[in-house]
Design a protein around this motif. Structure first.
Motif, PDB file in Angstrom:
ATOM      1  N   ASN A 184       0.819  -1.193   0.000  1.00 47.89           N
ATOM      2  CA  ASN A 184       0.000   0.000   0.000  1.00 47.89           C
ATOM      3  C   ASN A 184       0.868   1.264   0.000  1.00 47.89           C
ATOM      4  O   ASN A 184       0.723   2.181  -0.816  1.00 47.89           O
ATOM      5  CB  ASN A 184      -0.827  -0.072   1.292  1.00 47.89           C
ATOM      6  N   GLU A 185       1.798   1.238   0.925  1.00 41.02           N
ATOM      7  CA  GLU A 185       2.700   2.375   1.092  1.00 41.02           C
ATOM      8  C   GLU A 185       3.592   2.539  -0.140  1.00 41.02           C
ATOM      9  O   GLU A 185       3.718   3.628  -0.697  1.00 41.02           O
ATOM     10  CB  GLU A 185       3.570   2.134   2.344  1.00 41.02           C
ATOM     11  N   GLN A 186       4.192   1.408  -0.571  1.00 41.68           N
ATOM     12  CA  GLN A 186       5.046   1.419  -1.759  1.00 41.68           C
ATOM     13  C   GLN A 186       4.320   2.065  -2.931  1.00 41.68           C
ATOM     14  O   GLN A 186       4.849   2.949  -3.598  1.00 41.68           O
ATOM     15  CB  GLN A 186       5.403  -0.022  -2.166  1.00 41.68           C
ATOM     16  N   GLY A 187       3.097   1.597  -3.134  1.00 39.68           N
ATOM     17  CA  GLY A 187       2.299   2.078  -4.253  1.00 39.68           C
ATOM     18  C   GLY A 187       2.061   3.573  -4.154  1.00 39.68           C
ATOM     19  O   GLY A 187       2.170   4.303  -5.142  1.00 39.68           O
ATOM     20  N   PHE A 188       1.748   4.016  -2.951  1.00 42.97           N
ATOM     21  CA  PHE A 188       1.477   5.435  -2.755  1.00 42.97           C
ATOM     22  C   PHE A 188       2.674   6.284  -3.194  1.00 42.97           C
ATOM     23  O   PHE A 188       2.542   7.249  -3.951  1.00 42.97           O
ATOM     24  CB  PHE A 188       1.162   5.707  -1.280  1.00 42.97           C
ATOM     25  N   TRP A 189       3.865   5.901  -2.756  1.00 48.58           N
ATOM     26  CA  TRP A 189       5.035   6.741  -3.064  1.00 48.58           C
ATOM     27  C   TRP A 189       5.431   6.627  -4.525  1.00 48.58           C
ATOM     28  O   TRP A 189       5.922   7.573  -5.122  1.00 48.58           O
ATOM     29  CB  TRP A 189       6.204   6.386  -2.131  1.00 48.58           C
ATOM     30  N   ARG A 190       5.215   5.427  -5.091  1.00 52.31           N
ATOM     31  CA  ARG A 190       5.493   5.279  -6.516  1.00 52.31           C
ATOM     32  C   ARG A 190       4.625   6.253  -7.317  1.00 52.31           C
ATOM     33  O   ARG A 190       5.092   6.983  -8.183  1.00 52.31           O
ATOM     34  CB  ARG A 190       5.185   3.849  -6.972  1.00 52.31           C
ATOM     35  N   THR A 191       3.345   6.256  -6.992  1.00 49.48           N
ATOM     36  CA  THR A 191       2.431   7.137  -7.702  1.00 49.48           C
ATOM     37  C   THR A 191       2.821   8.592  -7.503  1.00 49.48           C
ATOM     38  O   THR A 191       2.799   9.394  -8.425  1.00 49.48           O
ATOM     39  CB  THR A 191       0.980   6.922  -7.196  1.00 49.48           C
ATOM     40  N   LEU A 192       3.199   8.904  -6.287  1.00 52.54           N
ATOM     41  CA  LEU A 192       3.563  10.288  -6.001  1.00 52.54           C
ATOM     42  C   LEU A 192       4.782  10.706  -6.843  1.00 52.54           C
ATOM     43  O   LEU A 192       4.838  11.818  -7.377  1.00 52.54           O
ATOM     44  CB  LEU A 192       3.867  10.458  -4.510  1.00 52.54           C
ATOM     45  N   SER A 193       5.737   9.781  -6.981  1.00 52.74           N
ATOM     46  CA  SER A 193       6.915  10.075  -7.805  1.00 52.74           C
ATOM     47  C   SER A 193       6.515  10.357  -9.247  1.00 52.74           C
ATOM     48  O   SER A 193       7.181  11.083  -9.956  1.00 52.74           O
ATOM     49  CB  SER A 193       7.883   8.887  -7.821  1.00 52.74           C
ATOM     50  N   ASP A 194       5.421   9.742  -9.657  1.00 53.82           N
ATOM     51  CA  ASP A 194       4.970   9.908 -11.038  1.00 53.82           C
ATOM     52  C   ASP A 194       4.015  11.087 -11.216  1.00 53.82           C
ATOM     53  O   ASP A 194       3.317  11.174 -12.226  1.00 53.82           O
ATOM     54  CB  ASP A 194       4.283   8.614 -11.521  1.00 53.82           C
ATOM     55  N   PHE A 195       3.998  11.964 -10.260  1.00 54.87           N
ATOM     56  CA  PHE A 195       3.054  13.084 -10.319  1.00 54.87           C
ATOM     57  C   PHE A 195       3.137  13.827 -11.651  1.00 54.87           C
ATOM     58  O   PHE A 195       2.108  14.105 -12.280  1.00 54.87           O
ATOM     59  CB  PHE A 195       3.328  14.062  -9.161  1.00 54.87           C
ATOM     60  N   SER A 196       4.367  14.133 -12.094  1.00 53.09           N
ATOM     61  CA  SER A 196       4.499  14.943 -13.314  1.00 53.09           C
ATOM     62  C   SER A 196       3.854  14.282 -14.521  1.00 53.09           C
ATOM     63  O   SER A 196       2.992  14.900 -15.162  1.00 53.09           O
ATOM     64  CB  SER A 196       5.965  15.259 -13.605  1.00 53.09           C
ATOM     65  N   PRO A 197       4.247  13.043 -14.862  1.00 55.15           N
ATOM     66  CA  PRO A 197       3.599  12.440 -16.027  1.00 55.15           C
ATOM     67  C   PRO A 197       2.097  12.249 -15.827  1.00 55.15           C
ATOM     68  O   PRO A 197       1.318  12.436 -16.766  1.00 55.15           O
ATOM     69  CB  PRO A 197       4.309  11.091 -16.186  1.00 55.15           C
ATOM     70  N   LEU A 198       1.682  11.910 -14.611  1.00 56.03           N
ATOM     71  CA  LEU A 198       0.251  11.714 -14.371  1.00 56.03           C
ATOM     72  C   LEU A 198      -0.523  13.001 -14.628  1.00 56.03           C
ATOM     73  O   LEU A 198      -1.583  12.991 -15.265  1.00 56.03           O
ATOM     74  CB  LEU A 198       0.012  11.250 -12.933  1.00 56.03           C
ATOM     75  N   ALA A 199       0.029  14.095 -14.145  1.00 55.34           N
ATOM     76  CA  ALA A 199      -0.668  15.370 -14.309  1.00 55.34           C
ATOM     77  C   ALA A 199      -0.763  15.735 -15.781  1.00 55.34           C
ATOM     78  O   ALA A 199      -1.811  16.180 -16.260  1.00 55.34           O
ATOM     79  CB  ALA A 199       0.057  16.467 -13.524  1.00 55.34           C
ATOM     80  N   ALA A 200       0.362  15.547 -16.504  1.00 48.85           N
ATOM     81  CA  ALA A 200       0.361  15.923 -17.921  1.00 48.85           C
ATOM     82  C   ALA A 200      -0.596  15.040 -18.721  1.00 48.85           C
ATOM     83  O   ALA A 200      -1.210  15.477 -19.688  1.00 48.85           O
ATOM     84  CB  ALA A 200       1.768  15.828 -18.479  1.00 48.85           C
ATOM     85  N   GLU A 201      -0.724  13.814 -18.302  1.00 52.79           N
ATOM     86  CA  GLU A 201      -1.597  12.883 -18.989  1.00 52.79           C
ATOM     87  C   GLU A 201      -3.063  13.229 -18.728  1.00 52.79           C
ATOM     88  O   GLU A 201      -3.891  13.265 -19.615  1.00 52.79           O
ATOM     89  CB  GLU A 201      -1.293  11.482 -18.457  1.00 52.79           C
ATOM     90  N   ARG A 202      -3.340  13.522 -17.478  1.00 46.35           N
ATOM     91  CA  ARG A 202      -4.711  13.813 -17.081  1.00 46.35           C
ATOM     92  C   ARG A 202      -5.195  15.142 -17.662  1.00 46.35           C
ATOM     93  O   ARG A 202      -6.320  15.269 -18.125  1.00 46.35           O
ATOM     94  CB  ARG A 202      -4.750  13.850 -15.552  1.00 46.35           C
ATOM     95  N   HIS A 203      -4.301  16.128 -17.625  1.00 44.47           N
ATOM     96  CA  HIS A 203      -4.646  17.446 -18.163  1.00 44.47           C
ATOM     97  C   HIS A 203      -3.640  17.819 -19.236  1.00 44.47           C
ATOM     98  O   HIS A 203      -2.698  18.551 -18.966  1.00 44.47           O
ATOM     99  CB  HIS A 203      -4.617  18.514 -17.072  1.00 44.47           C
ATOM    100  N   PRO A 204      -3.820  17.318 -20.441  1.00 38.40           N
ATOM    101  CA  PRO A 204      -2.818  17.607 -21.482  1.00 38.40           C
ATOM    102  C   PRO A 204      -2.653  19.116 -21.684  1.00 38.40           C
ATOM    103  O   PRO A 204      -1.563  19.577 -21.943  1.00 38.40           O
ATOM    104  CB  PRO A 204      -3.397  16.950 -22.732  1.00 38.40           C
ATOM    105  N   ARG A 205      -3.740  19.828 -21.575  1.00 35.46           N
ATOM    106  CA  ARG A 205      -3.627  21.277 -21.728  1.00 35.46           C
ATOM    107  C   ARG A 205      -3.427  21.894 -20.345  1.00 35.46           C
ATOM    108  O   ARG A 205      -4.336  22.443 -19.743  1.00 35.46           O
ATOM    109  CB  ARG A 205      -4.873  21.837 -22.413  1.00 35.46           C
ATOM    110  N   SER A 206      -2.220  21.693 -19.867  1.00 32.81           N
ATOM    111  CA  SER A 206      -1.947  22.219 -18.531  1.00 32.81           C
ATOM    112  C   SER A 206      -0.517  22.741 -18.489  1.00 32.81           C
ATOM    113  O   SER A 206       0.262  22.551 -19.423  1.00 32.81           O
ATOM    114  CB  SER A 206      -2.103  21.106 -17.483  1.00 32.81           C
ATOM    115  N   LEU A 207      -0.219  23.390 -17.394  1.00 38.67           N
ATOM    116  CA  LEU A 207       1.153  23.822 -17.124  1.00 38.67           C
ATOM    117  C   LEU A 207       1.681  22.942 -16.010  1.00 38.67           C
ATOM    118  O   LEU A 207       0.950  22.633 -15.070  1.00 38.67           O
ATOM    119  CB  LEU A 207       1.165  25.272 -16.620  1.00 38.67           C
TER     120      LEU A 207
END
Ligand SMILES: Cc1cc2nc3c(=O)[nH]c(=O)nc-3n(C[C@H](O)[C@H](O)[C@H](O)COP(=O)(O)OP(=O)(O)OC[C@H]3O[C@@H](n4cnc5c(N)ncnc54)[C@H](O)[C@@H]3O)c2cc1C
Ligand code: SF4
Ligand code: SF4
Lengths: 428, 445, 481
Positions: free
Chosen positions: B302-325
């Motif tokens: 659970n914990e591992q997954g949480f931090w992995r996802t957090l590390s991927d914040f940048s690509p996740l954000a760009a993917e979710r909101h392609p028109r974003s900064l």
């Protein structure tokens, strides 16, 4: 190969390879040296002073103005000796360098005259000192003080009128006390001989009385041997080694008696010099052994009291006190905790300031002969003291007390300067 | 879409350097390796520093521009390149130079991925402290060149703290190294520092040595949630003043929480996620110290997954909101609060929403901003949002735009003002890559 | 480069003040040394009090093409502040103010002349300290620490100077004042702050430094592991690391050294031991207690005769006093010592210690070892008497053999003292021509006319065999022997 160097020191007592080669020029002493901190120059650092001695001994530097200037500027505070991990005997090196200077360096006529009069005639003789003191007191009381200002003459006498710096000459000197015995109060726990000092006996008669009161109330019988003389510290530090030896012999004769448990002084400078008597008279077949016995008995007042233990004081002192180590207690004798213990015992709140064991710049007559540097050193020191907001600045040496009094005035602080013994006196 | 053609003339020369099968002219493939719409004319995959030196010397002779490439995870960061003559892949530089388990050091080729390195040392109970996004693709060379890091930066320091040696080829084709394989070393200039974060503009890193750490035997994550950023940051300050010594200390804004865990019950507030390592006794102490603010604890997968996802914040954000900064900021610690206020003000005035996470112990923030659903999505609003923020960040801060809509690229500089003197940086660039071969036009000059 | 330009000194006085320039030979001789063994006299010394003055001085020096060497406290051990080419020394002893303590950001900004320990003492009441703690910290300056990238016992856990510097103000040879970094932990752009640290005064003159301040740990445990042999102690070092414990400090003293030190400071080191390890753990109380138990077990399993733990601050201070004073305490038994600063991978410590023992025998020298074992950073101290020229030759041969061995083990010739004059000729054993060429091109990018600390770091071909016979021995010549 360079030629074998010819030393610019004369034969006799001089800084030698054995002594100065212990210095590995690591520089660890630099920031502990008040003159280096004030001036920032290697020449005025312990490492630099030692190196200048090396240079003179190797014939690369003349025993002339430059060397003398930087050796003169040394406080002799031995802060460097404490800091030095290599065990450089800086004190001996300095004494030897100064003795070389006295021997080989022509000072100006006036300097010479005044120095030799003061060190040769005035200090060794209490009677003359008393007259001088009276003269100074007369100066202080008459308006003549202003006239003398700036003449340089009184400055060099060390009991000068540099306003706050000059000791207030108290009207009754302890010379009257010479030869007296003060019985212990309550059960007697010890018997000591008290050195009343020269400058302090003139300037701080009251301190000597307080010392006697504290001792007697703590069950110690106090003798003030009649024929004692100046301890010789000022001579030794100024390069008059022979004269200090004479004084040492004199004091050994006067105070080394089996009935005394200890030979006590309230002046750190006197204590450290008396503890050096053995080294000083090492080659004197007649006195070498007695000097050793003498040294074993010498105690600073705080050292002695901490050793025998205080009785419960009559009053507890409720004040914020910062204790400033006199160099000749902390660096020359390694006494640091005793005075603090005593202060805590009588109830003081002891607050530690930064660099409490750094020299205040008083150093005998230094504050008079090197006033500008001395004041710089003092101002730095007062900054540290002010940072802990004390009500009382306690120390254990009269020279330092004068200097701190001047510092408090300069800084516009509101604190009282006392000798540890004076606080003890208030408590008993 | 522009494609350079000159280098094709030189394809034979490149083939001579690194072998025919390691030079690609396949248009489809080259197109796939476009950077912000600009495709390279040629792709090479050299096998050694010598080959790289040969390629770069050749490029210098002919004035070609070269883009070093690892896993291609960060290539869209930076200003659009005017033209790319050669893209140079480090994929074949994967040799292990040294691996000293007892010494806790490793030296590895630049083309090795972070995940590969981590897996290799994990077998011996060791731990590589770099935790960038997409570790399966992210290479050691790319990691160093971009200076990226993740949440572990808080407890283990950055690459500049644990990279102990580097080999590289300068832009003008000289093979060089700095440091070595021992953990303490001051012989010669610290070349590691120059290359870390140089965005591939000074040299091509061929291998690097690192300090490793003993893998923590047990970790636990404590989550505390607060109604406002101010309260969360106050809690952070308490932690920083306490004797606690967490390995991660992360702030997650309400929107960021939603972004990281879509579908999960929206967090009502700003959370501080604190990850601690140690025995049960040590972790119990954390629990006591952190007190009632903690609403949730995580452990294991659970914990591992949480931090992995957090590390991927940048690509996740760009993917979710392609028109974003996507904006990354380094700040003095004290300024996190005021900068978050500015972010909120600027976002509001431009009708943007934002999600923020950050290593708030060392003051690195990642902020994603996108137009609110009902707002007008205009070029001006993007440009204004960036310039608004740039005008408001304090002295000593630096701010990079890691992602923005493609049409805004030419109006938004990826790199804003920096606290380090620009002329001095130019002098360094001139010393190592005087002809501006590497990543031309993409970084500062 | 003799400073025979009559204008220089006058100009310097105009810039920095009349009492801020030395030019008389009797004063300049006092700037010919540092704590190492080389000597060379400058043509003038100037004491700037602010950045503007440094800038004007640099402009002047560049215009007149005069070599410039910065000097902190002169405690360097690699000859860094020796004006090898003559020229001008800029001494920072009067530029020593702590400019700002920013508690919230845990940063301080200081002038280069601030003494390392003074900064820690200054912020101590805030529960903060400056982590790099070279054994010379009582005297060395932060400017010097930055130039040398100094370490210390506690840099095992906390990192060396570069890990604690986030910003610098630098004066370039042109006189231009520039800033690198700031209060943020990192920033975008080239990390010129990091590059500046450790550049040994050859790239620019540092006039202000922003450093991290750390919070004092909640708990510190100091252990002394006593071993029969250096070998056992050396193996323990790797065993501790292998057990997953990162001590704050892990120092070793060999038997000869600890006896010498004990005579001076009575730290309580056992006189008959073959070696001791001084191990310090710090952090959260619970974690430290657990690690202390683990460390004790590891030591005992590696044949430690005994493991002691300091009961209180006084005992801890005493154990450290022995360590911190050790270098210079050797001055009690020898007129001079030559300190080496080699580094090996930790696992090679037993091998290198045996090698040092053999070298000592081979050259009939006494070599003490006191070092940062946790980092693999050795400090063999070779004792000598500079009056004995033949012995000094043996000292030089012995030390190159030791460093040669470090290089063979995959190590380095300096871990924290810098290359300076001492080790520049060994640089080509560690780096290729091309490696060095790249570094020189970086130096030239800032210091193109090579007026900043010339003849340091990089081997100068004509200087290569400088120390060949006694008649050319600079130390002995300077000693007049
Ligand atoms: C007993 C002893 C123990 C020691 N222990 C350690 C130790 O544990 N760890 C360690 O790392 N070192 C140690 N050293 C070495 C030394 O103390 C350090 O290298 C220290 O950082 C030097 O500081 P300093 O102020 O004396 O600099 P200096 O010796 O005066 O100068 C060192 C270098 O810094 C340059 N420099 C100084 N100021 C500036 C400036 N403002 N701008 C640019 N360049 C500048 C000089 O040009 C020179 O190259 C020890 C030395 C001694 C004598
Ligand atoms: S006097 Fe002592 S501390 Fe000072 S430089 Fe010499 S050896 Fe070092
Ligand atoms: S005795 Fe005092 S003034 Fe003289 S060198 Fe030593 S520390 Fe400096």
């Amino acid at each position: 190969m360079a030629e074998k160097p010819v030393s610019n020191f004369s034969s006799g007592e001089k800084p030698t390879w054995d002594l100065y080669s212990k210095c590995v020029h690591c520089g660890l002493c630099l920031d502990q040296c008040p003159t280096y901190r004030a001036l920032g120059t290697e020449m005025d650092s312990p490492r630099g002073r030692i190196y200048q001695m090396v240079l003179v001994d190797q014939g690369r530097l003349a025993l002339a103005d430059s060397f003398v200037t930087h050796i003169d500027r040394c406080l002799g505070c031995l802060n460097c000796q404490t800091a030095c991990p290599s065990g450089v005997p800086y004190g001996s090196l300095l004494e030897r360098a100064r003795s070389q200077i006295e021997e080989n360096y022509p000072r100006s006529w006036l300097q010479r005259k005044v120095r030799s009069h003061f060190y040769g005639t005035v200090l060794p003789s209490f009677g003359k000192l008393a007259r001088h003191a009276k003269l100074v007191r007369f100066y202080q009381r008459s308006g003549l003080q202003g006239l003398a200002r700036g003449s340089g003459l009184l400055k060099l006498l060390g009991v000068a009128e540099l306003d706050a710096l000059s000791p207030r000459i108290e009207s009754d000197f302890s010379f009257a006390d010479l030869g007296r015995v003060y019985p212990a109060e309550g059960a007697q726990r010890g018997r000591v001989a008290l050195l009343i000092g020269c400058i302090s006996s003139v300037a701080f008669a009251e301190l000597n009385r307080a010392t006697i009161r504290v001792l007697t109330r703590n069950g110690i019988e106090v003798h003030v041997p009649q024929s004692q003389s100046c301890c010789g510290a000022l001579h030794l530090h100024a390069g008059y080694i022979e004269q200090s030896r004479t004084l040492a012999r004199h004091n050994i004769d006067a105070m080394l008696k089996p009935e005394f448990d200890a030979i006590v002084t309230n002046a750190a400078g006197c204590g450290s010099t008396m503890k050096e008597y053995a080294a000083l008279l090492e080659h004197d077949p007649q006195y070498a052994k007695r000097a050793q016995e003498f040294v074993v008995k010498v105690r600073d007042i705080s050292e002695y009291l901490a050793q025998v233990g205080l009785v419960e004081p009559a009053h507890k002192l409720k004040a914020r006190v910062t204790y400033q180590d006199p160099c000749h207690l902390a660096h020359a004798q390694g006494i640091r905790s005793a005075p603090r213990q005593l202060l805590k015992f009588i109830g003081a709140e002891v607050v530690e300031s930064p660099r409490a064991d750094s020299c205040c710049g008083s150093a005998g007559v230094y504050n008079v002969t090197q006033n500008e540097i001395s004041m710089k050193i003092l101002d730095e020191k007062m900054g540290y003291i002010a940072s802990v907001e004390p009500e009382i600045v306690a120390t254990a040496n009269v020279g330092c007390m004068l200097q701190y009094a001047a510092g408090i005035k300069r800084k516009g602080m509101n604190a009282r300067v006392v000798h540890v013994v004076e606080l003890l006196d208030e408590a008993y | 879409m522009s494609t350079a053609t000159i280098p094709t003339r030189f394809a034979a020369d490149f083939r001579a350097i690194c072998g025919a099968e390691h030079v690609s002219e396949d248009p489809a493939q080259l197109q796939a390796w476009n950077i912000l719409g600009v495709a390279p004319a040629l792709a090479v995959t050299p096998a050694s520093a010598d080959e790289i030196a040969g390629i770069l010397r050749f490029a210098n002779e002919h004035g070609l521009s070269v883009v070093p490439a690892g896993g291609f995870t960060q290539q869209q960061v930076g200003n659009p390149p005017p033209q790319i003559d050669v893209v140079l892949f480090t994929a074949r530089l994967t040799a292990v130079e040294h691996y000293d388990v007892g010494d806790l050091t490793v030296g590895i080729g630049a083309g090795c991925t972070v995940a590969q390195l981590s897996a290799m040392v994990a077998k011996d109970g060791l731990f590589f402290a770099g935790d960038p996004a997409q570790p399966e693709r992210s290479t050691i060379g790319g990691l160093l060149a971009t200076g990226l890091y993740g949440p572990l930066r808080h407890g283990y320091g950055g690459l500049r703290d644990y990279c102990i040696g580097v080999r590289f080829v300068t832009g003008d084709g000289r093979k060089a190294k700095g440091g070595g394989r021992v953990v303490k070393n001051v012989a010669g200039y610290d070349m590691m520092k120059l290359l870390i974060g140089s965005q591939g503009t000074l040299g091509i890193i061929t291998s690097a040595s690192f300090k490793l750490f003993p893998a923590p035997r047990q970790t636990r994550t404590f989550v505390a949630v607060f109604p406002s950023a101010a309260e969360a940051l106050q809690f952070r300050s308490q932690v920083l003043r306490s004797p606690l010594d967490p390995i991660c200390l992360e702030l997650v804004s309400p929107q960021a929480h939603e972004l990281l865990a879509p579908g999960s019950p929206a967090a009502a507030g700003w959370s501080i996620c604190l990850r601690a390592a140690g025995s049960e006794t040590v972790l119990a102490r954390y629990r006591t110290e952190l007190g009632t603010a903690v609403v949730r604890e995580m452990e294991g997968a659970n914990e591992q997954g949480f931090w992995r996802t957090l590390s991927d914040f940048s690509p996740l954000a760009a993917e979710r909101h392609p028109r974003s900064l996507l904006i990354s900021m380094t700040l003095p610690v004290r300024d996190v609060q005021s900068v978050l206020n500015e972010v909120s003000t600027v976002a509001e005035s431009n009708h943007f929403l934002f999600a923020a996470i950050g290593r708030v112990g060392i003051a690195h923030l990642l902020v994603s901003l996108w137009p609110a659903p009902d707002a007008e999505d205009s070029l001006v609003s993007f440009v204004d949002t960036v310039s608004g923020l740039r005008n408001r960040v304090p002295r000593d801060a630096s701010l990079a735009v890691l992602h923005c809509p493609s049409e805004t690229r030419h109006h938004i500089s990826a790199w804003g003002p920096m606290p380090t003197d620009l002329e001095s940086m130019r002098a360094v660039k001139m010393a190592l890559d005087p002809k501006d071969i590497l990543n031309r036009g993409r970084f500062l000059f | 480069m003799p400073v025979n330009l009559p204008g220089l000194v006058e100009h310097l006085r105009e810039i920095a003040g009349r009492d801020a320039v030395l030019d008389r030979p009797e004063d300049l001789m006092l700037y010919e040394y540092d704590a190492g063994i080389r000597k060379s006299t400058p043509g003038a010394v100037v004491f700037p009090q602010n950045t503007e003055q440094v800038s004007q001085i640099m402009r002047l020096a560049t215009a007149l093409n005069v070599a410039v060497v910065a000097r902190g406290a002169g405690t360097g051990l690699s000859g860094g502040s020796i004006p090898q080419a003559g020229g001008l020394v800029i001494a920072f002893s009067r530029m020593n103010r702590i400019l700002e303590v920013d508690v919230e950001n845990q940063r301080a900004t200081v002038r280069p002349g601030v003494v390392n320990l003074q900064l820690s003492e200054h912020v101590s009441h805030l529960g903060l300290y400056f982590a790099p703690d070279p054994s010379s910290q009582k005297a060395c300056t932060i400017g010097g620490n930055v130039a040398e990238n100094s370490g210390g016992p506690h840099t095992l856990m906390h990192g060396v100077t570069v890990n604690h510097v986030t910003g610098v103000e630098v004066v370039m040879p042109s006189g231009e004042i520039v800033h690198f970094g700031g209060k943020a932990a990192e920033s975008y752009g080239y990390d010129l702050t990091g590059f500046m640290v450790g550049s040994e005064g050859t790239v620019g003159i540092v006039t202000a430094i922003t450093v991290k301040l750390l919070r004092k740990p909640e708990k510190i445990a100091t252990l002394l592991g006593v071993f029969e042999s250096v070998d056992d102690a050396a193996l323990t070092v790797s065993a501790i690391t292998a057990a997953g414990i990162t001590p704050a400090a892990l120092e070793m003293l060999d038997g000869w050294t600890l006896r010498t030190v004990e005579a001076f400071c009575h730290a309580g080191y056992p006189l008959d031991a073959g070696a001791v390890l001084l191990i310090e753990l710090e952090g959260l109380r619970e974690a430290v207690e657990e690690q202390a138990i683990a460390v004790r077990e590891v030591c005992l399993s590696q044949k430690a005769r005994e493991v002691r733990r300091a009961k209180d601050d006084d005992e801890r201070a005493l154990l450290w006093k022995g360590r911190k004073m050790a270098f210079a305490a050797l001055g009690r038994v020898t007129p001079s010592y030559y300190t080496q600063d080699g580094v090996v991978p930790r696992s090679q410590i037993p091998a290198v210690m045996r090698h040092i023992g053999n070298v000592a025998k081979k050259y009939d020298l006494t070599i003490g070892n006191i070092f940062h074992a946790g980092d693999g950073n050795l400090h063999p101290l070779i004792l000598f008497d500079m009056r004995n020229a033949e012995q000094f030759e043996r000292v030089l041969s012995a030390s190159s053999e030791i460093l040669e061995f470090c290089i063979q083990c995959g190590g380095s010739i300096t871990g924290e003292h810098g290359v300076g004059l001492e080790k520049r000729d060994l640089m080509s054993r560690l780096f290729t021509e091309e490696d060095l060429d790249v570094m020189i091109s970086l130096r030239n990018a800032f210091n193109g006319r090579d007026i900043l600390n010339p003849q340091k770091i990089f081997p100068t071909p004509r200087m290569c065999r400088e120390i060949t016979g006694p008649s050319q021995n600079p130390v002995l010549m300077q000693e007049g022997l």
